[in-house]
Design a protein around this motif. Structure first.
Motif, PDB file in Angstrom:
ATOM      1  N   GLY B  75       0.828  -1.355  -0.201  1.00  0.00           N
ATOM      2  CA  GLY B  75      -0.060  -0.118   0.082  1.00  0.00           C
ATOM      3  C   GLY B  75       0.749   1.273   0.250  1.00  0.00           C
ATOM      4  N   SER B  76       2.041   1.098  -0.389  1.00  0.00           N
ATOM      5  CA  SER B  76       2.919   2.174  -0.233  1.00  0.00           C
ATOM      6  C   SER B  76       3.167   3.207  -1.688  1.00  0.00           C
ATOM      7  CB  SER B  76       4.195   1.959   0.105  1.00  0.00           C
ATOM      8  OG  SER B  76       4.923   0.952  -0.652  1.00  0.00           O
ATOM      9  N   SER B  77       2.574   2.393  -2.564  1.00  0.00           N
ATOM     10  CA  SER B  77       2.623   3.044  -4.019  1.00  0.00           C
ATOM     11  C   SER B  77       1.831   4.336  -4.092  1.00  0.00           C
ATOM     12  CB  SER B  77       2.038   2.090  -5.110  1.00  0.00           C
ATOM     13  OG  SER B  77       0.604   1.903  -4.909  1.00  0.00           O
ATOM     14  N   GLY B  78       1.940   5.149  -5.190  1.00  0.00           N
ATOM     15  CA  GLY B  78       1.182   6.391  -5.468  1.00  0.00           C
ATOM     16  C   GLY B  78      -0.156   6.142  -5.344  1.00  0.00           C
ATOM     17  N   THR B  79      -0.750   4.871  -5.989  1.00  0.00           N
ATOM     18  CA  THR B  79      -1.983   4.816  -6.258  1.00  0.00           C
ATOM     19  C   THR B  79      -2.580   4.374  -4.494  1.00  0.00           C
ATOM     20  OG1 THR B  79      -1.974   4.059  -8.226  1.00  0.00           O
ATOM     21  CG2 THR B  79      -3.658   3.402  -7.051  1.00  0.00           C
ATOM     22  N   PRO B  85     -10.525   9.638  -5.816  1.00  0.00           N
ATOM     23  CA  PRO B  85     -11.745   8.993  -5.928  1.00  0.00           C
ATOM     24  C   PRO B  85     -11.436   7.204  -5.893  1.00  0.00           C
ATOM     25  CG  PRO B  85     -10.964   9.506  -8.144  1.00  0.00           C
ATOM     26  CD  PRO B  85     -10.034  10.105  -7.180  1.00  0.00           C
ATOM     27  N   TYR B  86     -10.122   6.826  -5.541  1.00  0.00           N
ATOM     28  CA  TYR B  86      -9.756   5.560  -5.641  1.00  0.00           C
ATOM     29  C   TYR B  86      -9.789   4.834  -4.003  1.00  0.00           C
ATOM     30  CZ  TYR B  86      -7.758   7.693  -9.906  1.00  0.00           C
ATOM     31  OH  TYR B  86      -7.656   8.232 -11.015  1.00  0.00           O
ATOM     32  N   ASN B  87      -9.427   5.556  -3.210  1.00  0.00           N
ATOM     33  CA  ASN B  87      -9.454   5.016  -1.671  1.00  0.00           C
ATOM     34  C   ASN B  87      -9.565   5.943  -0.640  1.00  0.00           C
ATOM     35  OD1 ASN B  87      -6.710   5.945  -1.478  1.00  0.00           O
ATOM     36  ND2 ASN B  87      -6.215   4.132  -2.395  1.00  0.00           N
ATOM     37  N   THR B  88      -9.486   5.581   0.603  1.00  0.00           N
ATOM     38  CA  THR B  88      -9.469   6.748   1.506  1.00  0.00           C
ATOM     39  C   THR B  88      -8.039   6.954   2.218  1.00  0.00           C
ATOM     40  OG1 THR B  88     -10.325   4.997   2.848  1.00  0.00           O
ATOM     41  CG2 THR B  88     -11.835   6.065   2.185  1.00  0.00           C
ATOM     42  N   ALA B  89      -7.107   6.371   1.568  1.00  0.00           N
ATOM     43  CA  ALA B  89      -5.775   6.369   2.428  1.00  0.00           C
ATOM     44  C   ALA B  89      -5.190   8.016   2.720  1.00  0.00           C
ATOM     45  CB  ALA B  89      -4.792   5.842   1.401  1.00  0.00           C
ATOM     46  N   SER B  90      -5.630   8.948   1.989  1.00  0.00           N
ATOM     47  CA  SER B  90      -5.426  10.264   2.263  1.00  0.00           C
ATOM     48  C   SER B  90      -6.408  11.309   1.994  1.00  0.00           C
ATOM     49  CB  SER B  90      -4.059  10.710   1.645  1.00  0.00           C
ATOM     50  OG  SER B  90      -4.315  10.859   0.128  1.00  0.00           O
ATOM     51  N   ASP B  91      -5.927  12.400   2.253  1.00  0.00           N
ATOM     52  CA  ASP B  91      -7.095  13.413   2.103  1.00  0.00           C
ATOM     53  C   ASP B  91      -7.093  14.018   0.679  1.00  0.00           C
ATOM     54  OD1 ASP B  91      -8.180  13.123   4.503  1.00  0.00           O
ATOM     55  OD2 ASP B  91      -7.407  15.085   5.447  1.00  0.00           O
ATOM     56  N   GLY B  92      -5.972  13.887   0.024  1.00  0.00           N
ATOM     57  CA  GLY B  92      -5.964  14.410  -1.267  1.00  0.00           C
ATOM     58  C   GLY B  92      -5.603  15.775  -1.323  1.00  0.00           C
ATOM     59  N   VAL B  93      -5.304  16.322  -2.521  1.00  0.00           N
ATOM     60  CA  VAL B  93      -5.164  17.792  -2.571  1.00  0.00           C
ATOM     61  C   VAL B  93      -6.316  18.829  -1.991  1.00  0.00           C
ATOM     62  CG1 VAL B  93      -3.313  17.568  -4.347  1.00  0.00           C
ATOM     63  CG2 VAL B  93      -5.924  18.021  -4.764  1.00  0.00           C
ATOM     64  N   ASN B  94      -6.144  19.909  -1.485  1.00  0.00           N
ATOM     65  CA  ASN B  94      -7.232  20.673  -1.067  1.00  0.00           C
ATOM     66  C   ASN B  94      -6.989  22.136  -1.784  1.00  0.00           C
ATOM     67  OD1 ASN B  94      -5.373  22.542   0.630  1.00  0.00           O
ATOM     68  ND2 ASN B  94      -4.869  20.458   1.497  1.00  0.00           N
TER      69      ASN B  94
END
Ligand code: HEM
Lengths: 211, 318
Positions: B75-79, B85-94
């Motif tokens: 789970g350490s890859s970019g994806t 919209p792919y997972n909940t691993a991070s908040d993404g950009v803001n």
């Protein structure tokens, strides 16, 4: 009953307003105002002509499928025509845009002509972009990989997924060309309905102004 | 008085006219553009750099493919760490307090472990060790799986992606699974399995594209073709062809501070979102330009129209 008949019908209302705004003499006139005499006026029609070549070559590509041009020489040639007509289209459109800007061609209640033109510009960029995504080659792999971040960043990616080939091909060959085609038609019909905008200083005398 | 001028400009033209054949003009334009297009197509053709397959990647850069597979498992890859919209691993950009991607939710779920590695592996007949590894993985809980994968991912990174230099440790079946996927990719069967995910009809390449983008091979090819966004790649094309030159302004923002520095907060790190907003605003500005004070007056101040209508102005003594 008789009251109903006297009331104007929708059909005749439409016919009358159509005849008023765009009679066929205005749509296909024999003459133009004397000031319509510059090469800059050719860029609108050149843009339109390029769009024609884009659509014609695109229809051939659509019938043969997105991968055809990788292995067929004829396919590659048609793909090249699609590619170069798009380049022409944008060059002509951008010159057209700048021309209309410096002529302030939105004067005299022609705002909607400008707006439909500018929307056509944005719609063209979207259409071309989806075209680049369905090339089924390295370029489209890379563009979809990069562009997803832009669209995802503002939530658009949740509905418009550039890595979804099926969605992109449908948008490129159906939805977006229809949008662009309709806007372009409205744009050109508006020019015909309003007539070509007069020069900026044309009415100085009537308005009692020095130039 | 300005209203009066506007009315005159809107009214049907009552001045001098000239003969003008619109249809002939249109047909001539179509003929000329068609000939010019045929000429350029004959002379230059069009760009078509071959697509990269997983087979090509796994054969040309096996260590990179192997390490990327391990990252997908850990789970350490970019994806893996992307977020919506792919997972909940991070908040993404803001955009400041606005997390628009997160707000729209996980609309295209991607599970890097199962979608990229485990499910494809189950679609082929595996060699003994790989089949055993798959069994071991599937019968363990997710905590153990994550621990194995993370251990091996870290060890492999430390060993500079050289699997032969990784000291032994608690990696579970992760090395065998990754090796199994590498063989599968080299044989050419991963491409189809990633796309179909067990289905018949399939037209969504999201999973393939994300997986491929997590590795270095794909990125290196793009750098070699000058397609990276940091070097105006957005408007470049493969080979010596014009690209989407009309994206020059969009591409421009990525070249200047603060947007060209991904580590600078809040703008550089969220460049994608801010540039999207800037371009949205500028596009709207173009559409309503005739209403924007200042800009709409430019054509009156910089008198390029005197050239356009030069003859008319002379004839009318304007
Ligand atoms: C699909 C792209 C477009 C096509 C096919 C197109 C086509 C045309 C044509 C055939 C004309 C009449 C001939 C001429 O004056 O050149 C015209 C006029 C005009 N166009 Fe466009 N156009 C496009 C995009 C644009 C854009 C991007 C703008 C500006 C944002 C624009 C603004 C105008 C204006 C204001 C006029 C009216 C000029 C006048 O009354 O003299 N058009 N267009």
């Amino acid at each position: 009953m008789s009251i109903m008949q006297e009331k104007e019908m929708w059909t005749s209302k439409l016919r009358k307003s159509w005849q008023k705004t765009l009679p066929v003499e205005k749509l296909l006139p024999d003459t133009q105002p004397a000031y319509v005499a510059s090469w800059i006026y050719l860029f609108g029609v050149a843009t339109l002509a390029s769009l024609g070549v884009i659509i014609a070559s695109g229809i051939v590509l659509a019938f043969e499928g997105a991968s055809w041009y990788h292995y067929s020489n004829v396919g590659h040639f048609i793909n090249s025509m699609h590619f170069w007509s798009v380049q022409f289209f944008f060059v002509f459109m951008v010159v057209h845009l700048w021309g209309k800007f410096w002529m302030a061609a939105w004067r005299g209640r022609r705002l909607l002509t400008w707006i439909t033109g500018a929307v056509a510009f944005v719609a063209s960029i979207a259409t071309a972009f989806t075209g680049y995504l369905i090339q089924t080659n390295f370029d489209s792999q890379w563009i979809s990989y990069e562009a997803k971040d832009g669209f995802n960043s503002v939530g658009i990616g949740s509905r418009f997924n550039v890595t979804n080939f099926g969605q992109m091909i449908l948008l490129h060959v159906a939805f977006l060309p229809i949008v662009l085609g309709v806007i372009t038609m409205i744009h050109v019909l508006m020019v015909r309905a309003k007539g070509v905008v007069p020069p900026i200083d044309a009415f100085n005398a009537e308005l009692g102004e020095r130039k | 008085m300005n209203d009066r001028r506007s009315e005159l400009e809107a009214a049907p033209w009552s001045g001098r006219t000239r003969r003008y054949d619109l249809i002939k003009e249109g047909v001539a334009a179509l003929v000329v553009v068609t000939i010019a297009t045929v000429a350029l197509s004959t002379l230059f053709g069009s760009p078509d750099d071959k697509q990269i397959t997983f087979k090509e990647w796994a054969v040309a850069a096996p260590a990179d493919f192997y390490a990327t597979t391990v990252q997908e498992l850990a789970g350490s890859s970019g994806t893996g760490g992307y977020g919506a919209p792919y997972n909940t691993a991070s908040d993404g950009v803001n955009l400041g307090p606005l997390h628009l991607a997160k707000l729209m939710g996980v609309t295209h779920p991607v599970d890097t472990v199962n979608d990229f590695v485990i499910t494809p592996l189950t679609t082929v007949v595996n060699s003994g060790p790989v089949a055993d590894a798959l069994k071991q993985w599937q019968s363990s809980d997710s905590k153990t799986q994550a621990a194995w994968a993370t251990n091996y991912d870290n060890a492999l990174t430390k060993a500079n992606q050289d699997a032969t230099k990784v000291p032994s440790g608690n990696y579970g079946p992760v090395p065998q699974l990754s090796g199994g996927l590498l063989s599968m990719a080299q044989a050419g069967s991963l491409d189809g399995a990633l796309l179909s995910q067990g289905n018949y009809f399939q037209s969504d390449n999201t999973k393939q594209t994300l997986f491929m983008g997590d590795g270095s091979y794909f990125n290196d090819q793009s750098t070699a073709s000058n397609l990276q966004g940091s070097t105006w790649g957005m408007m470049n094309e493969t080979g010596r062809y014009p690209g989407q030159a009309w994206l020059w302004l969009y591409s421009f923002w990525y070249q200047i501070p603060p947007f060209n520095n991904g580590d600078s907060h809040p703008f550089g790190a969220n460049a994608d979102a801010w540039i999207m907003v800037i371009m949205g605003a500028l596009s709207l500005g173009l559409i309503i330009m005739p209403l924007i004070p200042g800009v709409r007056s430019l054509p009156y101040k910089i008198k390029i129209h005197r050239l356009v209508w030069k003859n008319y102005y002379q004839e009318e003594n304007l």
